[in-house]
Design a protein around this motif. Structure first.
Motif, PDB file in Angstrom:
ATOM      1  N   ALA A 169       0.874  -1.525  -0.254  1.00  0.00           N
ATOM      2  CA  ALA A 169       0.381  -0.249   0.570  1.00  0.00           C
ATOM      3  C   ALA A 169       1.028   1.590   0.126  1.00  0.00           C
ATOM      4  CB  ALA A 169      -1.043  -0.110   1.469  1.00  0.00           C
ATOM      5  N   LEU A 170       0.496   2.708  -0.667  1.00  0.00           N
ATOM      6  CA  LEU A 170       1.195   3.498  -0.570  1.00  0.00           C
ATOM      7  C   LEU A 170       1.013   4.600   0.611  1.00  0.00           C
ATOM      8  CD1 LEU A 170      -0.341   4.754  -3.616  1.00  0.00           C
ATOM      9  CD2 LEU A 170       1.988   3.895  -3.812  1.00  0.00           C
ATOM     10  N   SER A 171       1.536   5.110   1.210  1.00  0.00           N
ATOM     11  CA  SER A 171       1.733   5.751   2.239  1.00  0.00           C
ATOM     12  C   SER A 171       1.267   6.757   1.836  1.00  0.00           C
ATOM     13  CB  SER A 171       3.141   6.688   2.628  1.00  0.00           C
ATOM     14  OG  SER A 171       3.518   7.671   1.991  1.00  0.00           O
ATOM     15  N   ASN A 220       0.542  12.037  -5.141  1.00  0.00           N
ATOM     16  CA  ASN A 220       0.099  10.781  -6.589  1.00  0.00           C
ATOM     17  C   ASN A 220      -1.296  11.510  -6.678  1.00  0.00           C
ATOM     18  OD1 ASN A 220       2.493   9.558  -6.826  1.00  0.00           O
ATOM     19  ND2 ASN A 220       1.269   7.639  -6.647  1.00  0.00           N
ATOM     20  N   ALA A 221      -2.003  11.765  -5.904  1.00  0.00           N
ATOM     21  CA  ALA A 221      -3.356  12.440  -6.306  1.00  0.00           C
ATOM     22  C   ALA A 221      -3.407  14.311  -6.850  1.00  0.00           C
ATOM     23  CB  ALA A 221      -4.543  12.998  -5.242  1.00  0.00           C
ATOM     24  N   LYS A 252      -3.214  17.624 -11.839  1.00  0.00           N
ATOM     25  CA  LYS A 252      -2.603  18.663 -12.930  1.00  0.00           C
ATOM     26  C   LYS A 252      -3.128  18.186 -14.685  1.00  0.00           C
ATOM     27  CE  LYS A 252       0.413  19.724  -9.744  1.00  0.00           C
ATOM     28  NZ  LYS A 252       2.291  19.682  -9.834  1.00  0.00           N
ATOM     29  N   LEU A 253      -3.296  16.692 -14.420  1.00  0.00           N
ATOM     30  CA  LEU A 253      -3.392  15.730 -15.966  1.00  0.00           C
ATOM     31  C   LEU A 253      -4.415  16.000 -16.756  1.00  0.00           C
ATOM     32  CD1 LEU A 253      -1.140  12.727 -14.864  1.00  0.00           C
ATOM     33  CD2 LEU A 253      -0.321  15.051 -15.720  1.00  0.00           C
ATOM     34  N   GLU A 262      -0.710  22.553  -5.830  1.00  0.00           N
ATOM     35  CA  GLU A 262      -0.091  21.118  -4.402  1.00  0.00           C
ATOM     36  C   GLU A 262       1.804  21.311  -4.488  1.00  0.00           C
ATOM     37  OE1 GLU A 262      -1.835  21.275  -7.450  1.00  0.00           O
ATOM     38  OE2 GLU A 262      -4.115  20.928  -7.170  1.00  0.00           O
ATOM     39  N   GLY A 263       1.900  22.406  -5.297  1.00  0.00           N
ATOM     40  CA  GLY A 263       3.818  22.394  -4.912  1.00  0.00           C
ATOM     41  C   GLY A 263       5.032  21.962  -6.015  1.00  0.00           C
ATOM     42  N   GLY A 264       3.929  21.075  -6.738  1.00  0.00           N
ATOM     43  CA  GLY A 264       4.416  20.742  -8.281  1.00  0.00           C
ATOM     44  C   GLY A 264       5.662  18.974  -7.551  1.00  0.00           C
ATOM     45  N   LEU A 265       5.672  17.825  -8.352  1.00  0.00           N
ATOM     46  CA  LEU A 265       6.199  16.772  -8.433  1.00  0.00           C
ATOM     47  C   LEU A 265       8.329  17.261  -8.398  1.00  0.00           C
ATOM     48  CD1 LEU A 265       4.273  14.125  -9.719  1.00  0.00           C
ATOM     49  CD2 LEU A 265       5.215  14.988  -7.179  1.00  0.00           C
TER      50      LEU A 265
END
Length: 75
Positions: free
Chosen positions: A2-4, A11-12, A17-18, A72-75
């Motif tokens: 599972a993801l943290s 991810n959400a 943004k997509l 969201e601050g970007g990736l």
């Protein structure tokens, strides 16, 4: 595994943004596009986006760079 909670939130935020587009080529056309992308060692998405970008620039349209910032601050 599972993801943290933090990774799931990141991810959400990225997914918001997509844009999603669906193309439906005939099967033989899809196979040819996939083969060309594979021969170019590119993902199908990159191959198609590069082709669209080239066409847009050829026609004098601006190709915007991805908006990786935002709330969201970007990736």
């Amino acid at each position: 595994m599972a993801l943290s909670k933090n990774k799931a939130a990141t991810n959400a935020a990225h997914m918001k943004k997509l844009d999603a587009m669906l193309i439906k080529p005939y099967k033989n056309q899809g196979a040819a596009i996939r083969a060309a992308a594979d021969e170019s060692d590119q993902s199908l998405q990159k191959y198609i986006l590069d082709a669209v970008r080239a066409r847009m620039e050829q026609e004098g349209h601006e190709w915007p760079e991805p908006d990786k910032g935002g709330e969201e601050g970007g990736l």
